[in-house]
Enzyme design. Structure first.
Site, PDB file in Angstrom:
ATOM      1  N   SER A   1     -10.145  -0.244   3.502  1.00 42.52           N
ATOM      2  CA  SER A   1      -9.426  -0.520   4.752  1.00 42.52           C
ATOM      3  C   SER A   1      -8.886   0.790   5.305  1.00 42.52           C
ATOM      4  O   SER A   1      -8.214   1.529   4.589  1.00 42.52           O
ATOM      5  CB  SER A   1      -8.243  -1.453   4.504  1.00 42.52           C
ATOM      6  OG  SER A   1      -8.669  -2.676   3.993  1.00 42.52           O
TER       7      SER A   1
ATOM      8  N   GLU B   1      -4.294   3.934   6.369  1.00 41.90           N
ATOM      9  CA  GLU B   1      -4.004   3.594   4.977  1.00 41.90           C
ATOM     10  C   GLU B   1      -4.376   4.746   4.026  1.00 41.90           C
ATOM     11  O   GLU B   1      -3.578   5.089   3.146  1.00 41.90           O
ATOM     12  CB  GLU B   1      -4.760   2.306   4.640  1.00 41.90           C
ATOM     13  CG  GLU B   1      -4.137   1.503   3.545  1.00 41.90           C
ATOM     14  CD  GLU B   1      -4.917   1.667   2.277  1.00 41.90           C
ATOM     15  OE1 GLU B   1      -4.359   2.289   1.359  1.00 41.90           O
ATOM     16  OE2 GLU B   1      -6.057   1.207   2.207  1.00 41.90           O
TER      17      GLU B   1
ATOM     18  N   ARG C   1       0.835  -1.216   0.000  1.00 39.38           N
ATOM     19  CA  ARG C   1       0.000   0.000   0.000  1.00 39.38           C
ATOM     20  C   ARG C   1       0.870   1.266   0.000  1.00 39.38           C
ATOM     21  O   ARG C   1       0.562   2.249   0.686  1.00 39.38           O
ATOM     22  CB  ARG C   1      -0.944   0.046   1.203  1.00 39.38           C
ATOM     23  CG  ARG C   1      -1.983  -1.044   1.234  1.00 39.38           C
ATOM     24  CD  ARG C   1      -2.983  -0.921   0.078  1.00 39.38           C
ATOM     25  NE  ARG C   1      -4.072  -1.858   0.248  1.00 39.38           N
ATOM     26  CZ  ARG C   1      -4.016  -3.146  -0.087  1.00 39.38           C
ATOM     27  NH1 ARG C   1      -2.925  -3.643  -0.646  1.00 39.38           N
ATOM     28  NH2 ARG C   1      -5.055  -3.917   0.099  1.00 39.38           N
TER      29      ARG C   1
HETATM   30  N1  EPU Z   1     -10.973 -10.134  10.824  1.00 39.43           N
HETATM   31  C1  EPU Z   1     -11.634 -10.215  12.034  1.00 39.43           C
HETATM   32  N2  EPU Z   1     -12.520  -9.217  12.332  1.00 39.43           N
HETATM   33  C2  EPU Z   1     -12.780  -8.189  11.503  1.00 39.43           C
HETATM   34  C3  EPU Z   1     -12.091  -8.113  10.272  1.00 39.43           C
HETATM   35  C4  EPU Z   1     -11.183  -9.114   9.949  1.00 39.43           C
HETATM   36  O1  EPU Z   1     -11.429 -11.128  12.812  1.00 39.43           O
HETATM   37  O2  EPU Z   1     -13.587  -7.354  11.835  1.00 39.43           O
HETATM   38  C5  EPU Z   1     -10.065 -11.216  10.436  1.00 39.43           C
HETATM   39  C6  EPU Z   1     -10.701 -12.040   9.327  1.00 39.43           C
HETATM   40  O3  EPU Z   1     -11.482 -13.077   9.844  1.00 39.43           O
HETATM   41  C7  EPU Z   1      -9.522 -12.588   8.576  1.00 39.43           C
HETATM   42  C8  EPU Z   1      -8.467 -11.514   8.791  1.00 39.43           C
HETATM   43  O4  EPU Z   1      -8.892 -10.687   9.849  1.00 39.43           O
HETATM   44  O5  EPU Z   1      -9.068 -13.783   9.140  1.00 39.43           O
HETATM   45  C9  EPU Z   1      -8.181 -10.703   7.542  1.00 39.43           C
HETATM   46  O6  EPU Z   1      -9.388 -10.131   7.035  1.00 39.43           O
HETATM   47  P1  EPU Z   1      -9.685 -10.051   5.458  1.00 39.43           P
HETATM   48  O7  EPU Z   1      -9.360 -11.332   4.807  1.00 39.43           O
HETATM   49  O8  EPU Z   1     -11.040  -9.486   5.292  1.00 39.43           O
HETATM   50  O9  EPU Z   1      -8.610  -9.065   4.875  1.00 39.43           O
HETATM   51  P2  EPU Z   1      -8.066  -7.728   5.475  1.00 39.43           P
HETATM   52  O10 EPU Z   1      -6.720  -7.960   6.034  1.00 39.43           O
HETATM   53  O11 EPU Z   1      -9.095  -7.153   6.367  1.00 39.43           O
HETATM   54  C10 EPU Z   1      -6.889  -6.978   3.236  1.00 39.43           C
HETATM   55  C11 EPU Z   1      -6.758  -5.680   2.488  1.00 39.43           C
HETATM   56  C12 EPU Z   1      -8.009  -5.410   1.681  1.00 39.43           C
HETATM   57  C13 EPU Z   1      -8.202  -6.545   0.701  1.00 39.43           C
HETATM   58  C14 EPU Z   1      -8.290  -7.868   1.478  1.00 39.43           C
HETATM   59  C15 EPU Z   1      -8.309  -9.054   0.555  1.00 39.43           C
HETATM   60  C16 EPU Z   1      -5.291  -4.217   3.741  1.00 39.43           C
HETATM   61  C17 EPU Z   1      -5.182  -3.036   4.636  1.00 39.43           C
HETATM   62  N3  EPU Z   1      -6.518  -4.589   3.412  1.00 39.43           N
HETATM   63  O12 EPU Z   1      -7.964  -6.807   4.152  1.00 39.43           O
HETATM   64  O13 EPU Z   1      -7.807  -4.197   0.964  1.00 39.43           O
HETATM   65  O14 EPU Z   1      -9.366  -6.372  -0.087  1.00 39.43           O
HETATM   66  O15 EPU Z   1      -7.124  -8.025   2.325  1.00 39.43           O
HETATM   67  O16 EPU Z   1      -7.057  -9.223  -0.034  1.00 39.43           O
HETATM   68  O17 EPU Z   1      -4.274  -4.784   3.355  1.00 39.43           O
HETATM   69  C18 EPU Z   1      -8.115  -1.833   1.012  1.00 39.43           C
HETATM   70  O18 EPU Z   1      -6.898  -1.728   0.962  1.00 39.43           O
HETATM   71  O19 EPU Z   1      -8.869  -0.826   1.058  1.00 39.43           O
HETATM   72  C19 EPU Z   1      -8.713  -3.159   1.059  1.00 39.43           C
HETATM   73  C20 EPU Z   1     -10.027  -3.357   1.200  1.00 39.43           C
END
Ligand code: EPU
Length: 338
Positions: free
Chosen positions: A238, A334, A164
């Site tokens: 995010s 971010e 990012r």
């Molecule tokens: N989780 C929780 N509670 C929550 C949210 C997440 O326990 O409220 C846990 C989920 O269960 C999962 C883990 O955290 O095990 C990761 O969550 P998720 O797979 O939804 O991905 P993320 O880390 O929240 C990242 C990117 C997203 C991207 C997704 C898919 C960043 C900051 N965010 O989200 O990017 O779409 O992976 O690859 O790296 C963005 O940058 O705006 C964005 C949406």
């Protein structure tokens, strides 16, 4: 080139935050940008580049001259043995370009479906989702340098892509505007299915060799299920980056919180799920004024209707403090804070 004074930026930021630009100029070509630079009044003002406004938090009015990038155009510029090279105007909508490349038979962007914003903003934060980042599909870009007024081509190395992050958030911030991006879609196409949510879709449907269109559909379904549509609920995706810690720090945290969601990285560091950390601190569904933490994904802050930037900032700081207090980890926002 079209100039507006005292323009409301509310329709141009996906969070729907109120702010005014003293000058807003719509630019549709490199030549338009040069006209702004050569203008006796506008040329002297600092510049602020606005794409789709999906990765900014407006906390105040903008005194800088806002350039709203509306440069269009999509074309295949080269076909190589191992890739299609597609050139796209910075003002095109990212998701529409993803859908268009698939229709044309040039797959490779399907994991990046439904990311809000414009093509010109994609390299700035090196957008990424479901195992693919922009840098994995990037050939080069053109920018106009605000100092010289010249169009310059940058290859991937010069963009210094990180998680990012890129040179456009660092050394080149405020110094140029991206006008065109060239994407490299590798041949033969190979799906990227390593991400847990996609593995789940394969298991659920029994489809082990999905087409690019199938992956696109899955990514759209996954995103719609847990991310708010900015057209309905204001947000900037995010809100925090997933923090990266050393293996030792991670062991220490796991010792205290065995459930913590973490991903070992190839370089030996460990990425922690910021959403999990925030959720664990009990923030899901909480609010400060009209700014809130999304109920289905704690990593996303939302505008519950009529929020102002200061409320978003207060909420974000409170989240940072509580995550630091419990886990000793500093979350880094971010989006770009203005
Ligand atoms: N989780 C929780 N509670 C929550 C949210 C997440 O326990 O409220 C846990 C989920 O269960 C999962 C883990 O955290 O095990 C990761 O969550 P998720 O797979 O939804 O991905 P993320 O880390 O929240 C990242 C990117 C997203 C991207 C997704 C898919 C960043 C900051 N965010 O989200 O990017 O779409 O992976 O690859 O790296 C963005 O940058 O705006 C964005 C949406």
């Amino acid at each position: 080139m079209h100039i507006e004074r005292q323009a409301s930026l509310k329709p141009y930021n996906s969070f729907g935050l109120p702010a005014t630009a003293s000058t807003l100029v719509r630019v549709a070509s490199d030549a338009n940008v040069r006209r702004v630079i050569d203008d006796p009044e506008l040329g002297r003002q600092p510049k602020f580049v606005l794409g789709g406004g999906s990765n900014i938090v407006l906390t105040r009015d903008v005194e800088a001259c806002v350039l709203k990038v509306e440069i269009k155009g999509r074309q295949l510029v080269e076909e190589r043995d191992n890739a299609w090279i597609v050139e796209v105007g910075a003002g095109e909508t990212w998701h529409d370009v993803v859908a268009w490349t698939l229709q044309q038979g040039w797959p490779g962007l399907e994991n990046l479906a439904l990311i809000p914003g414009t093509v010109g903003a994609a390299p700035v934060q090196n957008i990424g989702a479901y195992g693919i980042e922009l840098k994995d599909r990037f050939e080069s870009l053109d920018l106009v340098d605000f100092t010289t007024g010249r169009t310059v081509r940058l290859a991937a190395g010069a963009c210094r892509f990180g998680y990012r992050d890129s040179v456009f958030k660092q050394d080149l911030a405020g110094k140029c505007v991206i006008t065109r991006v060239r994407l490299r879609l590798p041949k033969p196409w190979q799906p990227a299915l390593g991400y847990l949510d996609l593995e789940r879709k394969m298991a659920e449907t029994g489809i082990s060799a999905p087409s690019a269109q199938q992956v696109f559909d899955w990514v759209c379904q996954i995103r719609r299920a847990k991310l708010p549509d900015p057209a309905v609920i204001g947000n900037a995706g995010s809100f925090f980056k997933n923090p990266v810690v050393t293996e030792e720090q991670c062991r220490d945290i796991i010792g205290r919180d065995p459930e913590i969601v973490h991903y070992p990285m190839p370089d030996g560091t460990v990425k922690l799920a910021a959403g999990w950390l925030i959720d664990a601190c009990g923030w899901k569904g909480k609010s400060v004024g009209q700014a809130g933490v999304y109920e289905k994904q704690a990593l996303v802050l939302v505008n519950r209707g009529g929020a102002i930037g200061a409320e978003v900032v207060t909420l974000a700081r409170a989240i940072q403090e509580s995550v630091y207090g419990r886990f000793g980890i500093r979350l880094e926002p971010e989006p770009v804070m203005v």
